[in-house]
Design an enzyme around this catalytic site. Sequence first.
Site, PDB file in Angstrom:
ATOM      1  N   GLY C  11       0.838  -1.201   0.000  1.00  0.00           N
ATOM      2  CA  GLY C  11       0.000   0.000   0.000  1.00  0.00           C
ATOM      3  C   GLY C  11       0.867   1.243   0.000  1.00  0.00           C
ATOM      4  N   ARG C  72       0.939  -5.401  -6.748  1.00  0.00           N
ATOM      5  CA  ARG C  72       1.015  -6.738  -6.148  1.00  0.00           C
ATOM      6  C   ARG C  72       1.747  -7.641  -7.132  1.00  0.00           C
ATOM      7  NH1 ARG C  72      -1.638  -7.699  -1.848  1.00  0.00           N
ATOM      8  NH2 ARG C  72      -3.006  -6.044  -1.080  1.00  0.00           N
ATOM      9  N   ASP C 103       5.436  -4.793   6.106  1.00  0.00           N
ATOM     10  CA  ASP C 103       6.071  -6.065   6.459  1.00  0.00           C
ATOM     11  C   ASP C 103       5.910  -7.106   5.354  1.00  0.00           C
ATOM     12  OD1 ASP C 103       3.434  -6.003   7.050  1.00  0.00           O
ATOM     13  OD2 ASP C 103       3.581  -6.960   8.999  1.00  0.00           O
ATOM     14  N   THR C 125       4.019   2.745   5.967  1.00  0.00           N
ATOM     15  CA  THR C 125       2.612   2.351   5.964  1.00  0.00           C
ATOM     16  C   THR C 125       1.858   3.286   6.888  1.00  0.00           C
ATOM     17  OG1 THR C 125       1.019   0.756   6.838  1.00  0.00           O
ATOM     18  CG2 THR C 125       3.243   0.559   7.651  1.00  0.00           C
ATOM     19  N   ASP C 127      -0.455   2.559   8.698  1.00  0.00           N
ATOM     20  CA  ASP C 127      -0.974   1.840   9.865  1.00  0.00           C
ATOM     21  C   ASP C 127      -0.038   1.877  11.062  1.00  0.00           C
ATOM     22  OD1 ASP C 127      -3.278   1.139   8.509  1.00  0.00           O
ATOM     23  OD2 ASP C 127      -2.437  -0.723   7.737  1.00  0.00           O
ATOM     24  N   ASP C 129       2.254  -0.089  11.903  1.00  0.00           N
ATOM     25  CA  ASP C 129       2.207  -1.402  12.565  1.00  0.00           C
ATOM     26  C   ASP C 129       3.389  -2.304  12.228  1.00  0.00           C
ATOM     27  OD1 ASP C 129       1.597  -1.860   9.962  1.00  0.00           O
ATOM     28  OD2 ASP C 129      -0.147  -3.107  10.348  1.00  0.00           O
ATOM     29  N   ARG C 171      -6.496  -2.481   9.980  1.00  0.00           N
ATOM     30  CA  ARG C 171      -7.054  -3.826   9.986  1.00  0.00           C
ATOM     31  C   ARG C 171      -6.649  -4.571  11.257  1.00  0.00           C
ATOM     32  NH1 ARG C 171      -9.874  -5.068   5.699  1.00  0.00           N
ATOM     33  NH2 ARG C 171      -8.911  -3.483   4.398  1.00  0.00           N
TER      34      ARG C 171
END
Lengths: 319, 319, 319, 319
Positions: C11, C72, C103, C125, C127, C129, C171
């Site tokens: 992303g 992708r 990751d 990212t 996120d 995370d 998510r």
Amino acid sequence: MKKIAILTSGGDAPGMNAAIRAVVRKAKVEGIEVMGIYYGYEGFMEGNMTLLDVGDVGGIIQRGGTKLYSARCPQFKEAYAQDQGIAKMKEAGVDGLVVIGGDGSYRGAMDLVRKGFPCVGIPATIDNDIPGTQYTIGFDTALNTVIEAVDKIRDTATSHENLFIVEVMGRDAGDLALYASVAAGAGAVIIPEVDFMIEDVIARIKQGEARGKKHNIIIVAEGVMSGTELARQLKENAGITTRVSVLGHMQRGGSPTAQDRVLAGRFGSYAVDVLLAGKSGRAVGIRNHQLVDYDMTEAFKNEHKTDLTLYTLATDLSI
Amino acid sequence: MKKIAILTSGGDAPGMNAAIRAVVRKAKVEGIEVMGIYYGYEGFMEGNMTLLDVGDVGGIIQRGGTKLYSARCPQFKEAYAQDQGIAKMKEAGVDGLVVIGGDGSYRGAMDLVRKGFPCVGIPATIDNDIPGTQYTIGFDTALNTVIEAVDKIRDTATSHENLFIVEVMGRDAGDLALYASVAAGAGAVIIPEVDFMIEDVIARIKQGEARGKKHNIIIVAEGVMSGTELARQLKENAGITTRVSVLGHMQRGGSPTAQDRVLAGRFGSYAVDVLLAGKSGRAVGIRNHQLVDYDMTEAFKNEHKTDLTLYTLATDLSI
Amino acid sequence: MKKIAILTSGGDAPGMNAAIRAVVRKAKVEGIEVMGIYYGYEGFMEGNMTLLDVGDVGGIIQRGGTKLYSARCPQFKEAYAQDQGIAKMKEAGVDGLVVIGGDGSYRGAMDLVRKGFPCVGIPATIDNDIPGTQYTIGFDTALNTVIEAVDKIRDTATSHENLFIVEVMGRDAGDLALYASVAAGAGAVIIPEVDFMIEDVIARIKQGEARGKKHNIIIVAEGVMSGTELARQLKENAGITTRVSVLGHMQRGGSPTAQDRVLAGRFGSYAVDVLLAGKSGRAVGIRNHQLVDYDMTEAFKNEHKTDLTLYTLATDLSI
Amino acid sequence: MKKIAILTSGGDAPGMNAAIRAVVRKAKVEGIEVMGIYYGYEGFMEGNMTLLDVGDVGGIIQRGGTKLYSARCPQFKEAYAQDQGIAKMKEAGVDGLVVIGGDGSYRGAMDLVRKGFPCVGIPATIDNDIPGTQYTIGFDTALNTVIEAVDKIRDTATSHENLFIVEVMGRDAGDLALYASVAAGAGAVIIPEVDFMIEDVIARIKQGEARGKKHNIIIVAEGVMSGTELARQLKENAGITTRVSVLGHMQRGGSPTAQDRVLAGRFGSYAVDVLLAGKSGRAVGIRNHQLVDYDMTEAFKNEHKTDLTLYTLATDLSI
């Protein structure tokens, strides 16, 4: 402790309102009341204040400036003024004070502490120059204001292939100029913490031109010299023509960024903890993402250290 | 007409890229090619240009500045330069030119028109001062940049109860200052179109103070005097202390607003229509929401008229 | 090492372009060349790349998205694809790779590392995370995008005295929701890291109403449930009517904030250092303001830990 | 007329506060007082109001939402409620009413007019769909909010080469979707005013792909269908995969743009003029940059006309 007061002092910084909100709400959680003092130490001296309930600090988290106003109060350096203020507070049942501001504001608080009135300081200034904390409330917002302005100036610089000088705030500290130069991709940066030779700046400009760079932006902290003076020196020493932009007071305003709001929330909440723990004369701060509190005098006795690894980075990336 | 060229000239304005995009795409619809000329008339003279296909103008609608760059070209006033440029164009099969810029840019175009080379002008300048059109590309964006800066300054003005002077662009036209004063709620505005007496400004400030107004913002167009000069006059004549902010070059940059992008789209598309209709020496404009085209010379022979009903409004609302 | 390559994968996140710029410029300082690979691992496999010189990364520091595109590439999990890519790189004289992404992107890199091709990872990212680093590129920008949206929604919530649910990205990680709830002054926040009972949320809403709060905003991380599902549960369990706003994909875009640009500059520069030091299979990160590098596998074997002191803070401040 | 009242009704729109400010200040200039009614017609019915002096409307020009709140009041359709409200007003010495809102709000006002209570309407809605005026307060701000969101989504769309559907507000009117599609450079737009065939949209997408366009954005007004439904149709009819973003309620909030603030200033000032001229049952509006007032009933009896030349433009420019 049943009732505390809060004031903002010194130059305003985005996020002060978020800090006020946090103090009031955390105090509510702890079951104590908060009085909002208007106009900084002047209001303290005169007992000019009002009760702040949770609803009174609704809808201010996103607002620049300070709901409690700020003001200079030279006479607060004198003992009578401090005594008068403490008397006003005691009269109203106020047992402690949270001071939101810069190191100058801490000096006033320490005078009260020495007279036995508990105070805790929350660092708020766009200059990020308060020793003992890695970040101050308002710095991140001012930094983003600067880079948005530089992004706009770059549009024009690129279109016309000009060399621009952008003067940013920072009398003694170069943090704002330094971070902005990395974030905005400036061609050179001039800050108080690093000795500066006009020849080096000229060399960087010439080097950029040599490799085809047709526009460039130089950021200078006001504490070193004005943008106009830098322009004069470049013209005189190397015949280089520049345009100067002085960002000015808008750097102090605006809706606080997420980082400044989170920081204000953490500081405000922690300041209440510190007061309730019976401590006094402490400043709250953040070091390596951990909240800390430390002797307030450290904040004005020590010197703020700018992270100079960023200076090397700025130099490397502006090749 | 099988192939046309496009250039941007004069001071850059947000939305120029959106106009370039519109010209290229409308031309594609009409089955003709567009050459993008770099550096304004300098590039025209030298034939410095490249074919712009639909994909080449992708992702620029939201960008400030001009992808084609702009430059001054004093020698373009001379016939040889114009002839040389026309020759370069003919060589490349270019039969017409779209010029995006201010009234100065239109003068260059009219020289070409007189030599038989078809030109159409698209008005783009943050000053909004091109006669014959009610709006120019870039004005709305600059206006929003100004009021966002004033909003930030107001945060500080409110917190400290200060009086601020904000100097905005506008050498001959007061549109930016005038609209900004209404939109930002300024306490007074000073523009070239309205005679100005320092006594009146002082009276307004005093009147505001009398009714309890503790901070104030005065907007001055650079064409009348500098912010610093105004500050000096207020100090000297009435002992009033102010702080000055000069918004400067950032007013020219930034991502164009919706209005400027829509206007650029309409102008760009219509300019192609005008050229294809066999017209020359025409400027496109907007009057009462209708696209119009008119003799380019009107744009520099006439004078731009500012809507002075806004001045009355500004005065009423800053009571 | 004379030549390295760089790709973006997974992303996109604001600041990826700033990181690409930093890698290219730091490499230039170190005297090595950088190839920009298009479309992530797909481009790696096919050798789809171009030389990036300093000028090629000019004017991208402020742009969202990634100049190198992302895609992708499921087949990259297979050995033949990895071998083919390595062969393409060797053919072009490329000795090492910088991977900017999450990751998932690190897994692909580790496959190359195991085959002897040196790789370094830069965490990007929204996120936040990625285990091993306290911040990732893009998080701060996304966070500010969220709070600006919530500030707008609050205008409406306040005017109409409504209860709003705002669904934000995340998510598996609640960082974005959690920081946003503190920064935007939400009335409640629901994240994957903290067990959630609809009764508690209802109690908080009722409690707010009881003390006179007439509008409220609840932030929910998409990983727990959708905003619509939460609305259904509030309706069903307590008859509470809400309006739902799903912020969606705009959270991934936008011009990066100052913090994200500085972080990208630091990571990009450091990643080149790490590669040139002969290390491989390392991810760069930041811990307590210090740049670190660590075994890339830690990033996908360990679990990201959200700072839950913020959850307590959010709860206290939303009283 | 010595005293008038003001209320905001219906969906809130950015610039309502600026309009309130203008009404209060223009009234002050004219020597009359203004009562601010809370919660729209509900407050009118109950006489829930407060005196607004010049200072009370300071610092609100830049704020979204409405300081006076808005609320639905179904019972206001009944005569008793109207009578009760008029009685409350007369009791307080209020002789006229300014209503800020949409056409629904005008219906309530007309009921009062028929009972002899003078009312003037100011059009404010982000939908721009009030017949009789070319622009409404809030439209320009909402439009800019939409294009800023689309700009962010485009970053992601470009990086990943995806096709995005963006659903914007507009139940009956396509203005927001239409202007946004031109301003944001969308690949297609679907609005209530133009019949829509899924085959055409598919054709446009395919055509874009054929000429190398790898990402695309389609804007759909909620009044035609939801973004999710459009995604379903594209999938079902042509196997096209899309991502959907619903911009939602944030379109109603935010600090008003310059245009909306200027419009609010003009409308507010003019509404006071109209009331003081002894007129009633009039709505103010703007046509070809001129302030006008017209019979309020026209606003809900006629139909708003969208400028469909923009639809042609959108189609041409999205080639």
